[in-house]
Design an enzyme around this catalytic site. Structure first.
Site, PDB file in Angstrom:
ATOM      1  N   ASN A   1       1.482  10.163  14.604  1.00 47.42           N
ATOM      2  CA  ASN A   1       2.667   9.403  15.007  1.00 47.42           C
ATOM      3  C   ASN A   1       2.174   8.268  15.884  1.00 47.42           C
ATOM      4  OD1 ASN A   1       5.057   8.374  15.976  1.00 47.42           O
ATOM      5  ND2 ASN A   1       5.834  10.308  16.787  1.00 47.42           N
TER       6      ASN A   1
ATOM      7  N   ARG B   1       4.213   9.699  10.484  1.00 44.05           N
ATOM      8  CA  ARG B   1       5.625   9.478  10.787  1.00 44.05           C
ATOM      9  C   ARG B   1       5.884   7.969  10.726  1.00 44.05           C
ATOM     10  NH1 ARG B   1       8.680   8.621  16.350  1.00 44.05           N
ATOM     11  NH2 ARG B   1      10.815   8.826  15.630  1.00 44.05           N
TER      12      ARG B   1
ATOM     13  N   HIS C   1      15.860   9.997  13.324  1.00 45.13           N
ATOM     14  CA  HIS C   1      15.650  11.430  13.580  1.00 45.13           C
ATOM     15  C   HIS C   1      15.840  12.257  12.305  1.00 45.13           C
ATOM     16  CE1 HIS C   1      16.984  10.501  17.952  1.00 45.13           C
ATOM     17  NE2 HIS C   1      15.658  10.525  17.895  1.00 45.13           N
TER      18      HIS C   1
ATOM     19  N   GLY D   1      15.892   9.955  23.255  1.00 41.99           N
ATOM     20  CA  GLY D   1      16.661   9.336  22.193  1.00 41.99           C
ATOM     21  C   GLY D   1      17.509  10.430  21.569  1.00 41.99           C
TER      22      GLY D   1
ATOM     23  N   ARG E   1      19.178   3.908  26.624  1.00 45.03           N
ATOM     24  CA  ARG E   1      19.969   3.162  25.647  1.00 45.03           C
ATOM     25  C   ARG E   1      21.456   3.351  25.898  1.00 45.03           C
ATOM     26  NH1 ARG E   1      16.484   5.785  21.012  1.00 45.03           N
ATOM     27  NH2 ARG E   1      14.625   4.479  21.058  1.00 45.03           N
TER      28      ARG E   1
ATOM     29  N   ILE F   1      16.627  17.975  25.421  1.00 47.23           N
ATOM     30  CA  ILE F   1      17.869  18.264  26.137  1.00 47.23           C
ATOM     31  C   ILE F   1      18.671  19.322  25.400  1.00 47.23           C
ATOM     32  CG2 ILE F   1      20.100  17.295  26.823  1.00 47.23           C
ATOM     33  CD1 ILE F   1      18.632  14.625  27.318  1.00 47.23           C
TER      34      ILE F   1
ATOM     35  N   GLU G   1       9.420  18.512  13.769  1.00 49.54           N
ATOM     36  CA  GLU G   1       9.237  17.353  12.899  1.00 49.54           C
ATOM     37  C   GLU G   1       7.828  17.299  12.318  1.00 49.54           C
ATOM     38  OE1 GLU G   1      11.592  13.751  14.661  1.00 49.54           O
ATOM     39  OE2 GLU G   1      11.134  15.122  16.323  1.00 49.54           O
TER      40      GLU G   1
END
Length: 395
Positions: free
Chosen positions: A7, A89, A178, A208, A237, A328, A381
């Site tokens: 990544n 990725r 995602h 994110g 963001r 989170i 992922e």
């Protein structure tokens, strides 16, 4: 088969060496501060090390990764011959790619053509592919796209209400991100539900964050848009806002378009509202001390997630399961509690005791009489990338 998962970021490189057939992770790590004063955090054989390395570019970073994997006390393979393929990725595949692909010159050319859609991410992703193809020319490379899973969205979900020619000419539409996480988590939830026809909402909540509505295993709506800025309130963001805010800021603060873009992407969200941090843990600590701005920040964040869950339930025509994942989503029981609060009318009932338990395993946290299942499912992922790579190159 061993797959090296990469990544590539602008100044970082995450890596993982995995057997996709068994999901065994041989080694994992992070090259950070590439081009500055390079450091590598490497975990292998139950041992974590942090060392300084000269990494003026990503090429040196990848060479250092290969060296760490094949030499020294923490080596896990004898040579690069033990690596059968490399999985990358890629943040943005545009409308070109609705599934993972083996990398060739045509793939790279298409990715370069859509750099304007992801100027912060795609150049680094492409660079990682070019370097590994140069350093390991006999090894197949596979690109796995964050956007691919969402290519099943209908036009009514991905179109914006702007003149149609802007979509045709410039590709201005919702792409979503995602995707590998939403695919993995929804697939795991489908197994737990033990039903193929399912209505699942995945909340990927981290620095994110995005929500995805998944019907019968396919993405039908998601909260991120043309870029990862749309949707939920995130670490830095803003998420959804009136587009006129952009021109208003340009007028009142004398900002350029690039400055507003940076403002909304890197100075807003949890950080901007709370004035404390982009790290939710620090915001929660301040809220527990009575900090009013911290309390408001948490309410804003969780209310936004709640609104997406309710609206996506309407689009799906009901919901079988709500899933929480990522940093989170997996760890902040307060967020899960506040998101599920007042959704009892939809048959969503949280069990407070189950919700308070910390675990690295997939688990059910709804009450016994809840009509909707509520799951905490750790995302993976890297496994999706390794598995897709294996499926494409196994022959």
């Amino acid at each position: 088969m061993l797959v090296l998962v990469l990544n590539s970021g602008s100044s970082s490189l995450k890596y993982q060496l995995m057997n996709p057939q068994t999901a065994e992770v041989k080694a994992t790590g992070l090259c950070e501060r590439i081009g500055i004063d390079g450091k590598i955090v490497h975990i292998a054989n139950g041992h974590k090390t942090k060392t300084d390395h000269n990494m003026p570019s990503h090429k040196e970073a990848i060479l250092n990764v290969i060296n760490i994997l094949t030499h020294g006390d923490d080596k896990v393979i004898n040579s690069i011959d033990d690596i059968q393929a490399i999985g990358h990725r890629v943040v943005h595949g545009g409308e070109f790619f609705d599934k993972s692909v083996i990398v060739d010159e045509d793939v790279i050319a298409k990715l370069e053509s859509i750099i304007p859609l992801a100027p912060l991410h795609n150049p680094a992703n492409i660079m990682g592919m070019k370097i590994t193809r140069e350093l390991m020319p006999t090894k197949p490379n596979v690109a796995v796209f964050d956007t691919a899973f969402h290519q099943t969205m209908p036009a009514s979900s991905f179109m914006y209400a702007i003149p149609y020619e802007d979509y045709k000419d410039f590709g201005i539409r919702k792409y979503g991100f995602h995707g590998t996480s939403h695919y993995y988590v929804s697939n795991e939830a489908q197994k737990l539900l033990n039903k193929e026809e399912s209505k699942i909402i995945v909340c990927h909540l981290g620095n994110g964050s995005s929500v995805c509505a998944v019907k019968d295993g396919k993405s039908v709506e998601t909260s991120m848009g043309l870029t990862p800025l749309e949707g939920l309130i995130m670490g830095t963001r803003s998420g959804d806002l009136d587009p006129t805010v952009v021109t208003f800021l340009m007028e009142k603060k004398g900002m350029t378009g690039d400055e507003v873009n940076n403002y909304l992407n890197k100075k807003s969200g949890l950080l901007g509202v709370s004035g404390i941090s982009s790290d939710l843990r620090e915001v929660i600590e301040e809220a527990e001390e009575g900090n009013e701005r911290a309390i408001i920040t948490i309410e804003m964040m969780t209310n936004r997630i709640k609104k997406y869950i309710a609206s996506y339930s309407a689009i799906l025509g009901g919901v079988d399961a709500i899933c929480f994942t990522a940093g989170i989503g997996e760890n902040a029981n307060l967020v899960r509690e506040k998101v599920c609060e007042n959704l009892e009318f939809m048959g969503i009932k949280l069990d407070d005791e189950k919700n308070a338990i910390r675990s690295g395993e997939a688990r059910e946290i709804n009450s016994d009489d809840s009509k909707v299942k509520i799951y905490v499912i750790p995302t993976n992922e890297e496994y999706v990338i390794a598995h897709d790579t294996y499926e494409l190159v196994k022959g």
